[in-house]
Design an enzyme around this catalytic site. Structure first.
Site, mmCIF file in Angstrom:
data_model
loop_
_atom_site.group_PDB
_atom_site.id
_atom_site.type_symbol
_atom_site.label_atom_id
_atom_site.label_comp_id
_atom_site.label_asym_id
_atom_site.label_seq_id
_atom_site.Cartn_x
_atom_site.Cartn_y
_atom_site.Cartn_z
ATOM 1 N N HIS A 50 42.506 78.204 73.093
ATOM 2 C CA HIS A 50 41.308 79.023 72.296
ATOM 3 C C HIS A 50 40.638 78.116 71.192
ATOM 4 O O HIS A 50 41.400 77.792 70.385
ATOM 5 C CB HIS A 50 41.948 80.421 71.678
ATOM 6 C CG HIS A 50 42.363 81.268 72.743
ATOM 7 N ND1 HIS A 50 41.620 82.232 73.465
ATOM 8 C CD2 HIS A 50 43.816 81.317 73.037
ATOM 9 C CE1 HIS A 50 42.376 82.876 74.300
ATOM 10 N NE2 HIS A 50 43.535 82.408 74.146
ATOM 11 N N ARG A 65 37.627 79.097 69.843
ATOM 12 C CA ARG A 65 37.133 80.044 68.910
ATOM 13 C C ARG A 65 35.430 79.954 68.679
ATOM 14 O O ARG A 65 34.799 80.872 68.029
ATOM 15 C CB ARG A 65 37.598 80.057 67.601
ATOM 16 C CG ARG A 65 39.189 80.562 67.519
ATOM 17 C CD ARG A 65 39.251 81.829 67.888
ATOM 18 N NE ARG A 65 40.875 82.219 67.741
ATOM 19 C CZ ARG A 65 41.459 82.935 68.838
ATOM 20 N NH1 ARG A 65 40.901 83.133 70.017
ATOM 21 N NH2 ARG A 65 42.823 83.156 68.731
ATOM 22 N N ASN A 108 37.291 84.002 75.758
ATOM 23 C CA ASN A 108 37.104 85.263 74.835
ATOM 24 C C ASN A 108 36.561 84.887 73.758
ATOM 25 O O ASN A 108 36.948 85.322 72.617
ATOM 26 C CB ASN A 108 38.490 86.040 74.723
ATOM 27 C CG ASN A 108 39.316 85.208 73.884
ATOM 28 O OD1 ASN A 108 39.206 84.013 74.123
ATOM 29 N ND2 ASN A 108 40.224 85.637 73.424
ATOM 30 N N HIS A 151 45.740 87.553 82.775
ATOM 31 C CA HIS A 151 46.631 87.742 81.623
ATOM 32 C C HIS A 151 47.291 89.391 82.087
ATOM 33 O O HIS A 151 46.599 90.219 82.090
ATOM 34 C CB HIS A 151 45.451 88.093 80.415
ATOM 35 C CG HIS A 151 46.190 88.622 79.232
ATOM 36 N ND1 HIS A 151 46.429 88.001 77.852
ATOM 37 C CD2 HIS A 151 46.654 89.793 79.094
ATOM 38 C CE1 HIS A 151 46.787 88.594 77.034
ATOM 39 N NE2 HIS A 151 46.943 89.794 77.747
ATOM 40 N N ASP A 173 48.352 78.242 74.711
ATOM 41 C CA ASP A 173 47.698 79.591 74.344
ATOM 42 C C ASP A 173 47.476 79.245 72.744
ATOM 43 O O ASP A 173 47.609 80.331 72.094
ATOM 44 C CB ASP A 173 48.658 80.524 74.429
ATOM 45 C CG ASP A 173 47.738 81.943 74.423
ATOM 46 O OD1 ASP A 173 46.740 81.925 74.076
ATOM 47 O OD2 ASP A 173 48.336 83.100 74.413
ATOM 48 N N HIS A 200 43.802 81.215 63.872
ATOM 49 C CA HIS A 200 43.436 82.655 63.070
ATOM 50 C C HIS A 200 43.244 82.053 61.837
ATOM 51 O O HIS A 200 44.117 81.313 61.232
ATOM 52 C CB HIS A 200 44.351 83.904 63.454
ATOM 53 C CG HIS A 200 44.257 84.282 64.623
ATOM 54 N ND1 HIS A 200 43.280 85.174 64.911
ATOM 55 C CD2 HIS A 200 45.132 84.404 65.564
ATOM 56 C CE1 HIS A 200 43.673 85.509 66.316
ATOM 57 N NE2 HIS A 200 44.727 85.166 66.617
#
Lengths: 432, 310
Positions: free
Chosen positions: A62, A64, A94, A181, A307, A311
């Site tokens: 990810h 982002r 995503n 997923h 994965d 954050h």
């Protein structure tokens, strides 16, 4: 990183074997073997005792961007990847906006190319805005400059069985794969952690193993029925391993990945209520961890994927139930795999190269990655000091976020250098 | 004891000390002047993220009877409603010099998180579906006062065990204190791993009642019905409600408890709730004494509780 000088890597052990010199010229491996007279113009990289691996490939990252550049950008994530020994990562879809059109995947692809530290291969969303209801323009993404081959609603499960069937069938036209997923949504409403002894004691809503296993079983049967390729993201339970083993024995064309954290960490870490350990799928039990290691060793699980889920601090410095799910992993993956698989005798370095480079490259159809360290191949090379140990300090990492569950712990191994098509992205453990 | 986060943190001796101290302090409540100087100059913050008038008033009364300064901080209309995080609120309380923080929060583990951010004592007044240790202490206190003992006492806890912080704390504390707990609920309202808990489990209330000294009824929220934990309120009540007929199956000195707020006609009928063998109002009174004891033991230092030594 614009020029492409000649490098002589001296004394490294390809795949942990006998020491050899590796000559890199014009972005390719020019020679491998006994100490060569070498090229007098070559820059020498002393690598005695280091393991040489093909550049690692991550199927599940990810980054982002676009949308959450406060957590990670394509550029910072690519630097983190290089520091972790990766030469290619698959950027999950995503983002905000979701990577569900040719426009967004091309944007991500360009950002990666401009960053230069690592090849960034966008993953396309299966459904529009990850809504689980309407197929995204998969063909347009496949035909774009980004040449998308992996499609995933990761973070969300494609739970509608008919839509999943259609997606599996549709991507056959361009040799794509759907990366599922696996999370039955109704069984995991409000879920906070693995359902079991610990969740019951802590009063945190449970995420039962069956919610993963039921979807994997369904999708393996669907893929078999329509003759499609299926990939299962972040397998986390013993039951999932058993279903995969059964599906493969039937000839189903399914591949699967496991994350480093699911190979090491268990759900009792949630006792602290520190959401640094909150991740989806959740950390499971020691029995699951043992089954996952065994499955990665015997090939039931095909590869390791990080994965990597950055954050910002405030998303984790909060109550468990309010915290974001996910942990960063690019810069610790190889160390965790060494600790859980190599140091335990379950895998040798050739096995690590297969599961962290060759196989993920094959699943993602990245022809220039995951190649053997042989003459004429692209010079994607990672040099790794397996004898080193280091205390994990997220503040010293290249990732923009610090949500590593290994903070303050000691892990073996250190990436010393990473070469992307002959150009060092990391040298002496420092980003170039 | 630095914080009280889980009933499981208490050893048998510590739990007994809380109950004995509460008994001593209960005398104060029967005096005309219901006040002790013990916690004078100490500041106790009631940090309530969930509406719970009953528990907040109980803690407030307990702190005031010990002469502590009490600050009530409710999430509504405060900085919290403007988006302030629990951590920032904690740092604010820390800067204001709170000696003790009583926290009620809808998130399991919130009290534990808070304890990592403040220096003062943290008292868990209910965190999500995790625990409510002072409720378990006041329940144990009530049982001991009524029945004279806890060792070997047979306690049935009936209702929504899965989502109950009261049940979790009671199972841990009563086990520590030597009581024998049986949880009674439809299987949907029991945690999946309940077989590993230090208690017995039954799906059949009628079978358990004659063998119980104490029956503790838990509230069952209507929202559980909407989530299909049971078909209808009527069916729940028929199978697991304590009505007059079931009450008659109890032996004569068995008592009926409820942590409140109760739903008459759902898990308990009015005549049972109002019977002399129901301890529901006693539990409220005992709650103040037990919370005084916990505040004293966490914040009181070396002074004696009653302070009549000199």
């Amino acid at each position: 990183m614009t020029h492409n000088p000649t490098f002589l890597i001296r004394g490294a052990r390809p795949l942990g074997g006998d020491p050899a010199d590796i000559l890199i010229r014009d972005g390719r491996v020019a020679a491998v073997g006994a100490p060569a007279a070498g090229d007098p113009a070559a820059e020498v990289v002393e690598a005695h005792g280091l393991i040489a691996l093909p550049g690692l490939v991550d199927l599940h990252t990810h980054l982002r961007e676009p949308g959450r550049e406060d957590a990670e950008t394509v550029a910072s994530g690519a630097r983190a990847a290089a520091m972790g020994g990766y030469t290619a990562v698959h950027a999950m879809a995503n983002t905000d906006p979701v990577a569900d059109t040719a426009g967004v995947v091309e944007q991500v692809w360009r950002l990666g190319r401009d960053a230069g530290h690592c090849d960034v291969q966008p993953v396309g969303a299966v459904t529009q805005n990850l809504d689980g209801a309407h197929l995204a323009e998969l063909g347009a993404m496949a035909d774009s400059i980004a040449r998308v081959r992996v499609f995933s609603d990761d973070g969300m499960c494609v739970s509608d069985a008919l839509l999943m069937r259609r997606a599996l069938e549709y991507v056959k036209a361009f040799d794509g794969v759907v990366a599922q997923h696996a999370q039955e949504p109704r069984l995991t409403e409000g879920a906070q952690m693995n359902e079991g002894v610990v969740s019951d004691r802590l009063g945190l809503a449970g995420w039962p193993a069956v919610a993963e296993e039921a979807i994997i079983a369904r999708d393996c049967l669907l893929a078999e029925h329509v003759g499609s390729r299926l990939h299962i993201c972040h397998v986390s339970t013993k039951g999932s391993v058993q279903i995969l083993r059964w599906a493969k024995s039937r000839g189903c064309d399914v591949t699967a990945e496991v994350t480093p954290h699911h190979l090491l960490l268990t759900d009792d870490l949630a006792e602290s209520y520190d959401p640094i350990y909150k991740v989806n799928p959740p950390l499971r039990t020691a029995e699951d961890v043992a089954a996952l290691r065994e499955a990665l060793a015997d090939g039931t699980i095909d590869c390791v994927a990080t994965d990597h889920a950055p954050h910002p601090i405030e998303a984790k410095e909060t109550e468990w139930s309010n915290a974001a799910m996910g942990m960063i992993g690019l810069e610790t993956a190889l160390s965790v795999v060494q600790h859980t698989m190599v140091d335990t005798g379950l895998l040798d370095w050739a096995g690590v190269a297969e599961r962290m480079s060759a196989t993920p490259a094959r699943i993602g159809r990245l022809s220039g990655h995951g190649r053997p360290l042989e003459v004429g191949e692209p010079a994607n090379v990672t040099l790794y000091d397996a004898a080193a140990t280091r205390e994990i300090d997220p503040a010293a990492m290249a990732s923009k976020s610090g949500n590593s569950p290994y903070r303050g712990t000691t892990l073996p191994g250190r990436v010393v250098a990473t070469f992307l098509r002959g150009t060092p992205t990391v040298l002496d453990g420092k980003i170039q | 004891m630095r914080h009280l986060l889980s009933a499981g943190d208490l050893s048998r001796d510590e739990a007994t000390l809380v109950l004995d101290t509460a008994r001593e302090l209960a005398q104060v409540s029967s005096r005309s002047v219901k006040k002790l100087p013990t916690l004078r100059g100490r500041t106790v913050v009631n940090l309530f993220y969930e509406d719970s008038t009953r528990t907040r008033i109980s803690f407030e009364a307990a702190a005031k009877r010990m002469s502590a300064d009490v600050i009530n901080f409710s999430a509504k209309g405060s900085s919290v409603s403007k988006g302030e995080s629990l951590k920032d609120t904690a740092l604010t309380l820390q800067a204001m010099g709170a000696d003790g923080v009583v926290i009620r929060h809808s998130a399991s583990g919130a009290a534990r998180r808070l304890a990592g951010w403040v220096d003062g004592a943290v008292l868990n007044a209910g965190d999500g579906t995790h625990e409510h240790p002072t409720q378990a202490l006041l329940d144990a206190y009530t049982m001991r006062e009524r029945m004279g003992r806890l060792e070997g006492l047979r306690v049935a806890i009936v209702g929504d065990i899965r989502h109950s912080r009261v049940a979790r704390s009671n199972v841990l504390l009563l086990h520590t204190l030597g009581a024998e707990v049986t949880l009674v609920a439809p299987p949907t309202l029991l945690p999946v791993s309940v077989g590993t808990w230090p208690c017995a489990v039954s799906y059949d209330l009628d079978e358990v009642l004659p063998k119980s000294d104490v029956v503790m009824m838990l509230r069952v929220q209507a929202e559980r019905m909407r989530a299909a934990f049971f078909p209808t309120a009527r069916e729940y009540s028929r199978r697991y409600g304590l009505d007059r007929d079931r009450f008659a199956r109890l032996h004569d000195d068995a008592i009926v408890m409820h942590p409140g707020p109760m739903i008459r006609g759902m898990e308990i009928s009015a005549e049972v709730a109002d019977s002399p063998r129901s301890t529901i109002t006693e539990q409220v009174a005992n709650g103040v004494s037990v919370r005084m004891a916990v505040l004293y033991l966490l914040l009181g230092g070396s002074e004696s509780a009653i302070g009549n030594g000199n």
